[in-house]
Structure formats: C-alpha cells, structure tokens
Design an enzyme around this catalytic site. Structure first.
Site, PDB file in Angstrom:
ATOM      1  CB  VAL A  64      -0.760   0.056   1.205  1.00  0.00           C
ATOM      2  CG1 VAL A  64      -2.197  -1.050   1.113  1.00  0.00           C
ATOM      3  CG2 VAL A  64      -0.188  -0.091   2.663  1.00  0.00           C
ATOM      4  CB  SER A 149      -4.028   1.839  16.896  1.00  0.00           C
ATOM      5  OG  SER A 149      -3.498   1.175  18.237  1.00  0.00           O
ATOM      6  CE1 TYR A 162       0.947   0.564  14.614  1.00  0.00           C
ATOM      7  CE2 TYR A 162       0.149   1.177  17.036  1.00  0.00           C
ATOM      8  CZ  TYR A 162      -0.120   0.239  15.747  1.00  0.00           C
ATOM      9  OH  TYR A 162      -1.139  -0.435  15.651  1.00  0.00           O
ATOM     10  CE  LYS A 166      -2.137   1.894  13.275  1.00  0.00           C
ATOM     11  NZ  LYS A 166      -2.917   1.288  11.760  1.00  0.00           N
TER      12      LYS A 166
END
Ligand SMILES: NC(=O)c1ccc[n+]([C@@H]2O[C@H](COP(=O)([O-])OP(=O)(O)OC[C@H]3O[C@@H](n4cnc5c(N)ncnc54)[C@H](OP(=O)(O)O)[C@@H]3O)[C@@H](O)[C@H]2O)c1
Length: 258
Positions: A64, A149, A162, A166
């Site tokens: 992606v 998340s 991370y 998110k």
C-alpha cells in the site's frame, strides 16, 4: 457485468485483524478483495478458506505504500469485479524495533508513516474518485473504514512513530468524512486495543500480565473477529448518522479509571 452484491477491499486481509474483517464482510454477503505483501502462493489456504463462505475472493500482492502497487491493485479489482463499494484501510505495521523516542531512527519513522498513513491516505483518494464516478450507477452504496488504533490516543514512547501514524489516521478519517459527505459516502475509524495477532506475538507475555492486572475493563485479549464485527456493523449501515467518528474496540482500555 454489474454485480448486485457489494465489493469490499480489505488491505492486509490475509491474516490477523484484516482476515477477521474479511471473514465478517464475507458473512455479510460482500465479495472480497484483499491485498498483502506476500506472494499469493503463500496465502493460498487463506483464500481457499474464505471462498468456502460462498463469496468470490480476489487476492492481489500489493504494497500500500507504493503508488504503482496501489494503481495495479485497483486496476485488478476493476478488471475482476468492475466496481468497488467498500474500502477498509487495515494494512499496517509496528516499528521493526521498539525503540525509545530518544534514539529511534528516522528510517523507522519513514517506513511506519509510509505504510500506516501515506499509503491509506492516497489509496482512499483513488478509491474516493472511483466511488464518486460509480455514483452514476443507480443504487451505488459506498463506505470507507480506517483501522487505526488505541495508539491514536494512548502515548507509548517506545513506539512514537506508530502512535503518530495512528493519530494522523484519525484526522485522515475526519478529513475524508468531510470531503465525501456531499457524495453520501460515510468514513469511519475503528480503533482496536490489544488484539491477538502476529503483530502482538512478540509482546504476548507482557500483555498477558497487564491484562491480568486490569489493563482492560473486559479482562481478555481482543480478537480479530471483535474488530471484524464492528466493521461489518459500519458497512451494513447500522451507524448511519455518525460519519467521521471513531469506534473503540479495546475492551475498555481507554476508559479512564480512578
Ligand atoms: N494487533 C493489535 O493489537 C492492533 C492494535 C491496534 C491496531 N492494530 C492495527 O490493525 C491493523 C492490522 O494489524 P494486525 O495486528 O492484524 O497485523 P498483522 O497480523 O501483522 O497483519 C498485517 C497485515 O497487513 C499486511 N501488510 C503489512 N504491510 C503491508 C504493506 N506495506 N502493504 C500491504 N499490506 C501490508 C500484511 O500482509 P502479509 O500477510 O502479506 O505480510 C498482513 O496481512 C494494523 O493497521 C495495526 O496497526 C493492531
């Protein structure tokens, strides 16, 4: 040929949460397209099991974060199904190494942002344009769901990149919900908590202990089907007046307690 059933693309649908979502959407009667980075031969058993639901399943090996792969992914779906009703941006990665923010690398930051944020953002752009064009077809029904998340809201300094990715997916959800509102295409965000997949296998003992100590209200791990059921509810249209909203699927982890 125009299909009467809805076609759903689940990125990263070959295992973990994405597979749980694909199973639930197949049970809802959607024909399925999934993508991942492994070769099709490596996930032939997964595709065969999904087909046992009676639904058609297309697998495309596509990253992606690559513009070329995203274009090829949509071209293959167009060639196979001729339409796309549902996009579930699920594919995502954790940092390869959990590193303190004081030392974490720029390379890890770029990798996580490319896969978790940039890829889904531009895949949504391409799919949104296709969905808008498809609205010429009577009865067309589109929907986008982002899998973000609890880390969009909970700060973990051992994986800052991370959490940032998110949190930005949350804003991406709101932005696309606003932009696609005039076309009647709802955009939602689903936020899993600690969910039992390959991604969390390396930290299983730590989370077993934290859950036993009361990390969540519901004292168990989340499972892929917990997220799958939430996404199926949204795709079914059971939350018709809530575009742009985040749905927590975290067993109560983010409920503040005193
Ligand atoms: N597990 C958790 O506790 C948890 C909690 C909150 C949010 N999430 C989010 O939920 C989503 C799924 O996580 P998971 O736990 O199911 O992870 P997983 O078990 O590691 O599976 C990840 C899936 O994403 C695919 N993928 C990875 N990089 C890709 C790329 N560049 N292009 C296309 N596909 C790619 C993988 O494909 P291959 O199979 O080909 O490798 C695989 O199908 C992620 O966005 C993750 O951040 C997970």
């Amino acid at each position: 040929m125009k299909r009467t059933s809805r076609i759903a693309l689940v990125t990263g649908g070959s295992r973990g949460i994405g597979l749980g979502i694909a199973r639930c959407l197949a049970a809802e009667g959607c024909e399925i397209a999934i993508c991942g980075i492994r070769a099709e031969a490596a996930i032939a058993d997964v595709v065969a099991a999904l087909r046992e639901t009676g639904r058609d399943v297309l697998y495309v090996q596509a990253d992606v974060s690559s513009r070329d792969d995203r274009e090829r992914l949509l071209a293959e779906i167009r060639g196979h199904y001729g339409q796309l009703n549902v996009l579930v941006n699920n594919a995502g990665v954790a940092p390869q190494v959990r590193a303190d923010m004081l030392v974490a690398s720029e390379e890890s930051y770029d990798r996580v942002m490319d896969i978790n944020l940039k890829g889904p953002y531009f895949l949504t752009q391409a799919v949104a344009n296709w969905m808008i064009a498809q609205q010429q077809s009577p009865g067309f029904n589109g929907c986008v769901v982002n899998v973000s998340s609890m880390s969009a809201f909970v700060a973990s300094p051992s994986r800052g990149e991370y959490c940032l990715s998110k949190a930005a997916v949350s804003m991406s959800t709101k932005l696309w919900a606003v932009r696609l509102g005039e076309f009647g295409i709802p955009v939602y965000e689903v936020c899993p908590g600690v969910t039992e997949t390959d991604m969390t296998a390396a930290v299983k003992d730590r989370y077993d202990r934290l859950i036993a100590e009361g990390l969540t209200i519901q004292g168990r791990w989340g499972y892929p089907e917990d997220v799958g059921k939430a996404v199926a509810m949204l795709v079914r249209g059971d939350l018709p007046y809530s575009s742009g909203q985040s749905i927590m699927v975290d067993g109560g982890l983010t409920v503040q307690r005193l």
